[in-house]
Design a protein around this motif. Structure first.
Motif, PDB file in Angstrom:
ATOM      1  N   PHE A 128       8.341   7.501   0.078  1.00 46.08           N
ATOM      2  CA  PHE A 128       6.979   6.993  -0.019  1.00 46.08           C
ATOM      3  C   PHE A 128       6.308   7.002   1.351  1.00 46.08           C
ATOM      4  O   PHE A 128       6.966   7.119   2.401  1.00 46.08           O
ATOM      5  CB  PHE A 128       6.969   5.576  -0.618  1.00 46.08           C
ATOM      6  N   THR A 129       4.995   6.883   1.267  1.00 44.73           N
ATOM      7  CA  THR A 129       4.199   6.709   2.476  1.00 44.73           C
ATOM      8  C   THR A 129       3.664   5.294   2.482  1.00 44.73           C
ATOM      9  O   THR A 129       3.429   4.681   1.434  1.00 44.73           O
ATOM     10  CB  THR A 129       3.036   7.694   2.519  1.00 44.73           C
ATOM     11  N   ILE A 130       3.461   4.780   3.672  1.00 41.91           N
ATOM     12  CA  ILE A 130       3.008   3.391   3.834  1.00 41.91           C
ATOM     13  C   ILE A 130       2.220   3.322   5.134  1.00 41.91           C
ATOM     14  O   ILE A 130       2.497   4.072   6.086  1.00 41.91           O
ATOM     15  CB  ILE A 130       4.237   2.429   3.858  1.00 41.91           C
ATOM     16  N   PRO A 131       1.234   2.476   5.186  1.00 38.79           N
ATOM     17  CA  PRO A 131       0.538   2.312   6.478  1.00 38.79           C
ATOM     18  C   PRO A 131       1.525   1.826   7.554  1.00 38.79           C
ATOM     19  O   PRO A 131       2.383   0.965   7.320  1.00 38.79           O
ATOM     20  CB  PRO A 131      -0.519   1.264   6.172  1.00 38.79           C
ATOM     21  N   GLU A 132       1.387   2.385   8.704  1.00 44.22           N
ATOM     22  CA  GLU A 132       2.332   2.086   9.785  1.00 44.22           C
ATOM     23  C   GLU A 132       2.305   0.610  10.160  1.00 44.22           C
ATOM     24  O   GLU A 132       3.311   0.026  10.579  1.00 44.22           O
ATOM     25  CB  GLU A 132       1.987   2.966  11.004  1.00 44.22           C
ATOM     26  N   SER A 133       1.154  -0.001   9.982  1.00 44.90           N
ATOM     27  CA  SER A 133       1.028  -1.415  10.331  1.00 44.90           C
ATOM     28  C   SER A 133       1.874  -2.308   9.434  1.00 44.90           C
ATOM     29  O   SER A 133       2.213  -3.436   9.814  1.00 44.90           O
ATOM     30  CB  SER A 133      -0.443  -1.818  10.247  1.00 44.90           C
ATOM     31  N   HIS A 134       2.203  -1.841   8.253  1.00 46.76           N
ATOM     32  CA  HIS A 134       2.988  -2.640   7.310  1.00 46.76           C
ATOM     33  C   HIS A 134       4.486  -2.340   7.395  1.00 46.76           C
ATOM     34  O   HIS A 134       5.267  -2.887   6.623  1.00 46.76           O
ATOM     35  CB  HIS A 134       2.515  -2.385   5.867  1.00 46.76           C
ATOM     36  N   PHE A 135       4.841  -1.536   8.335  1.00 41.66           N
ATOM     37  CA  PHE A 135       6.257  -1.143   8.406  1.00 41.66           C
ATOM     38  C   PHE A 135       7.141  -2.321   8.755  1.00 41.66           C
ATOM     39  O   PHE A 135       8.235  -2.500   8.207  1.00 41.66           O
ATOM     40  CB  PHE A 135       6.416  -0.004   9.413  1.00 41.66           C
ATOM     41  N   ASP A 136       6.678  -3.161   9.695  1.00 39.33           N
ATOM     42  CA  ASP A 136       7.486  -4.322  10.107  1.00 39.33           C
ATOM     43  C   ASP A 136       7.648  -5.277   8.940  1.00 39.33           C
ATOM     44  O   ASP A 136       8.730  -5.848   8.735  1.00 39.33           O
ATOM     45  CB  ASP A 136       6.821  -5.034  11.290  1.00 39.33           C
ATOM     46  N   GLY A 172       0.806  -1.233   0.000  1.00 40.13           N
ATOM     47  CA  GLY A 172       0.000   0.000   0.000  1.00 40.13           C
ATOM     48  C   GLY A 172       0.835   1.277   0.000  1.00 40.13           C
ATOM     49  O   GLY A 172       0.353   2.347   0.374  1.00 40.13           O
ATOM     50  N   GLY A 173       2.091   1.122  -0.420  1.00 44.61           N
ATOM     51  CA  GLY A 173       2.937   2.306  -0.408  1.00 44.61           C
ATOM     52  C   GLY A 173       2.715   3.186  -1.647  1.00 44.61           C
ATOM     53  O   GLY A 173       2.437   2.686  -2.727  1.00 44.61           O
ATOM     54  N   GLU A 174       2.824   4.497  -1.444  1.00 48.83           N
ATOM     55  CA  GLU A 174       2.657   5.440  -2.540  1.00 48.83           C
ATOM     56  C   GLU A 174       3.761   6.497  -2.451  1.00 48.83           C
ATOM     57  O   GLU A 174       4.222   6.809  -1.360  1.00 48.83           O
ATOM     58  CB  GLU A 174       1.292   6.141  -2.469  1.00 48.83           C
ATOM     59  N   LYS A 175       4.130   6.999  -3.569  1.00 48.81           N
ATOM     60  CA  LYS A 175       5.204   7.992  -3.549  1.00 48.81           C
ATOM     61  C   LYS A 175       4.752   9.241  -2.794  1.00 48.81           C
ATOM     62  O   LYS A 175       3.618   9.683  -2.890  1.00 48.81           O
ATOM     63  CB  LYS A 175       5.649   8.352  -4.963  1.00 48.81           C
ATOM     64  N   ALA A 176       5.676   9.787  -2.032  1.00 46.62           N
ATOM     65  CA  ALA A 176       5.348  10.958  -1.211  1.00 46.62           C
ATOM     66  C   ALA A 176       5.959  12.252  -1.758  1.00 46.62           C
ATOM     67  O   ALA A 176       5.683  13.331  -1.256  1.00 46.62           O
ATOM     68  CB  ALA A 176       5.848  10.751   0.215  1.00 46.62           C
ATOM     69  N   GLY A 177       6.780  12.108  -2.761  1.00 45.07           N
ATOM     70  CA  GLY A 177       7.414  13.293  -3.337  1.00 45.07           C
ATOM     71  C   GLY A 177       7.094  13.415  -4.807  1.00 45.07           C
ATOM     72  O   GLY A 177       6.095  12.886  -5.296  1.00 45.07           O
ATOM     73  N   GLU A 178       7.986  14.108  -5.515  1.00 47.80           N
ATOM     74  CA  GLU A 178       7.755  14.332  -6.934  1.00 47.80           C
ATOM     75  C   GLU A 178       8.178  13.133  -7.758  1.00 47.80           C
ATOM     76  O   GLU A 178       7.609  12.866  -8.804  1.00 47.80           O
ATOM     77  CB  GLU A 178       8.545  15.556  -7.408  1.00 47.80           C
TER      78      GLU A 178
END
Lengths: 325, 161
Positions: free
Chosen positions: A279-287, A257-263
Motif C-alpha cells: 500500500f501507499t500512505i502519506p509519509e507523515s502518517h508513517f510514524d 489514508g492508505g491505499e493498495k499499491a498493487g493488484e
C-alpha cells in the motif's frame, strides 16, 4: 394452306426434290410451286449449278509426290510442328513445363534482385529487443490471470532488481527473527512452496538479466541509476491471532489514508499463512503506523531502493504479517 | 506394320483443310497432323480395318478447332487477295481459273458452316450421318445448311460467268 406458304415450303425442299428424296405429296407441292413461281425456278437452277460445280470439285486429285510427302514426312515434321505448340503437349508434360517455368521465374528473380534489397527484409538482431524485455519488470505475459497471484508475481519480479544476496539469505533463514528480513523474500519463499509460476519466474528471470548486463553493461548501468531514485519500505511481522489483527491492521491503514499499491487488496491472504499488505500512505502518517504495529509486534522497516518512484509525500510499504502457530 | 493412310484418305484430309482455309502451307501442316494422329491411334489397335470415315472426320474437326485462330487469320488473308494472286491457284492444276474464282467468291459469301457441309458431303463424299455426328449437329440441320450452300454456290457460279 395458301399459295405463299406452299411456295415458301417448296423452296426449302428444292435440294431434296433435285436429289429425288421427296415423297409424292411433297413432290407435287414443289412442282406446283415451280410452275407458279419464277423465283422458285431460279433457285432450283442455282442449286443445280451448285451441285454440278461440287461434282467437278470432287474430282480434284493431288500429285503422287505431294501425297507421299504428306504420308512420309508426317511422322517427323508433323510431330515437330504439332509439339512446337505448348498446347499440343500431353497434360503431364504441360504440367511439368508449367512447374519448370515457375522455378525458372523464381530463380531468375532471385538472381536479378539486388542482395541489399533482400537483406533489408531480414529481421533485425535481437540485441535491441533483449534490453527492453529484460528491464520490463511487469511483463504481462508472465503474470498469472489471478489478480491475487499476479500481485505476488509482480512483487517477486520487483525484488529481482534488488539485492540478490538478500533474497538468497532470506530464503535460507526461515526461522530468523525476521525483523530485518525482507518481506518479498519470505513472500517468495511461501510462493515457491506453493506457486509454481513464481518459482519459474525466479529461476528464469536472472538469466536474461545477467546476459543483458554482460552485453550492455553501460546501458544497464545508466538505466539502473535512473531507477534507483525510488524506494520501498519492507517489514515483516509474526503474530498468532492473525484473523483479528489483520482486520485491525487493515482498518488502521485505511484510516491513515492508505491505499493498495498493487493488484491485491489490503490484507490479502496467502493460503492462510499470512496477510500481505502492499500500500501507499502519506509519509507523515508513517510514524503513526509504526506505533500502531509495535503494539502487536516489534516490526522494523527497511528502506530499499526501487525503480518505482512515488509522488512527493507518499511512501510505499510492503508488509507481510505471518501467522505463528 | 500399322496403319498406312491411303492416297484417297490423304487427298480427302488435305482438301478438307485447303478448300476451307485456302492456304497451302497451313493446310499441309494440318493434314500432316491429322494423318499422324490417325496413324498413332490406329496403330494401337491391331486391326487396321478399324478405320472409319467418321473417325477421320472427327479428328479433322478437332484439329480444325484446335487451330481455329490461325485458320481464321490465314483464311481472311487469302480471301482479301485478288483473283490473280490466289496463293493456291497453281497448286490444284485440275481446276480452271474460273472455278477457282467461283470458289473464292463462294468462300466470301457463304457461312463457314455451310461451306463445311457442302465440302464434306458433296465434294469429299463423306456420309451425311457421319458428317452430322462429327460436327455435333442433327441431320436436318446439315441438310438445311447444305441446301443454302448449294444455292449460294450456284449464285456465285452465275455471277462469275
Amino acid at each position: 394452306m395458301n399459295l405463299r406458304q406452299s411456295i415458301f415450303q417448296a423452296r426449302e425442299m428444292l435440294l431434296d426434290y433435285e436429289e429425288k428424296r421427296l415423297d409424292q405429296q411433297r413432290q407435287d407441292l414443289v412442282q406446283r410451286a415451280l410452275q407458279n413461281d419464277s423465283e422458285t425456278q431460279r433457285t432450283l437452277n442455282n442449286i443445280r449449278k451448285g451441285l454440278e460445280l461440287a461434282q467437278e470439285f470432287s474430282k480434284i486429285q493431288i500429285e503422287d509426290d505431294f501425297n507421299q510427302y504428306l504420308q512420309i514426312s508426317e511422322n517427323f515434321s508433323s510431330t515437330l510442328k504439332k509439339y512446337s505448340h505448348f498446347k499440343n503437349w500431353a497434360p503431364n508434360y504441360r504440367m511439368a513445363g508449367y512447374i519448370f517455368g515457375i522455378f525458372c521465374s523464381i530463380g531468375l528473380a532471385i538472381y536479378l534482385v539486388p542482395a541489399d534489397v533482400i537483406s533489408k527484409l531480414k529481421v533485425r538482431p535481437q540485441d535491441e529487443i533483449v534490453l527492453s524485455v529484460v528491464k520490463n519488470d511487469s511483463n504481462p505475459s508472465k503474470l498469472s490471470d489471478d489478480p491475487e497471484t499476479r500481485d505476488a508475481q509482480l512483487l517477486a519480479a520487483q525484488n529481482m532488481d534488488s539485492d540478490d544476496e538478500n533474497d538468497s539469505d532470506n530464503a535460507s533463514s526461515e526461522e530468523s527473527s525476521g525483523d530485518e528480513g525482507i518481506v518479498a523474500a519470505n513472500t517468495n519463499e511461501n510462493q515457491n512452496e506453493d506457486n509454481t509460476p513464481n518459482s519459474n519466474l525466479r529461476s528464469k528471470t536472472p538469466e536474461p538479466k545477467v546476459q543483458a548486463q554482460n552485453e550492455q553493461a553501460k546501458a544497464v548501468t545508466n538505466l539502473s541509476d535512473k531507477k534507483q531514485e525510488g524506494y520501498v519500505y519492507r517489514g515483516t511481522m509474526r503474530i498468532s491471532d492473525l484473523d483479528e489483527n489483520s482486520k485491525l491492521i487493515t482498518e488502521h491503514i485505511k484510516s491513515l489514508g492508505g491505499e493498495k499499491a498493487g493488484e491485491v487488496d489490503l490484507g490479502w491472504r496467502k493460503d492462510n499463512k499470512g496477510s500481505y499488505y502492499h500500500f501507499t500512505i502519506p509519509e507523515s502518517h508513517f510514524d503513526n503506523l509504526q506505533e500502531f504495529l509495535h503494539k502487536m509486534y516489534p516490526v522494523k522497516f527497511s528502506k530499499d531502493p526501487h525503480p518505482r518512484i512515488m509522488p512527493d509525500g507518499q511512501i510505499r510499504i510492503i508488509l507481510w504479517v505471518e501467522r505463528v502457530q | 506394320m500399322g496403319f498406312i493412310p491411303t492416297r484417297e484418305l490423304s487427298r480427302k484430309v488435305y482438301l478438307f483443310f485447303l478448300l476451307q482455309i485456302l492456304d497451302v502451307e497451313l493446310s499441309t501442316q494440318l493434314a500432316q497432323i491429322v494423318l499422324s494422329e490417325m496413324k498413332s491411334k490406329l496403330d494401337q489397335s491391331e486391326d487396321t480395318s478399324e478405320y472409319r470415315d467418321d473417325y477421320c472426320l472427327k479428328i479433322c474437326f478437332e484439329t480444325y478447332q484446335a487451330h481455329l485462330k490461325k485458320i481464321q487469320q490465314a483464311r481472311l488473308k487469302n480471301l482479301q487477295s485478288k483473283s490473280e494472286q490466289i496463293p493456291w491457284k497453281d497448286h490444284l492444276t485440275q481446276l480452271s481459273p474460273l472455278q477457282i474464282q467461283i470458289w473464292n467468291r463462294f468462300s466470301r459469301q457463304a457461312r463457314q458452316d455451310e461451306i463445311s457441309s457442302l465440302l464434306n458431303t458433296k465434294i469429299l463424299g463423306f456420309n451425311e450421318e457421319d458428317v452430322s455426328e462429327a460436327q455435333g449437329i442433327s441431320l436436318g440441320t446439315l441438310r438445311f445448311r447444305l441446301a443454302r450452300a448449294t444455292k449460294v454456290l450456284g449464285i456465285c457460279a452465275e455471277a462469275e460467268t
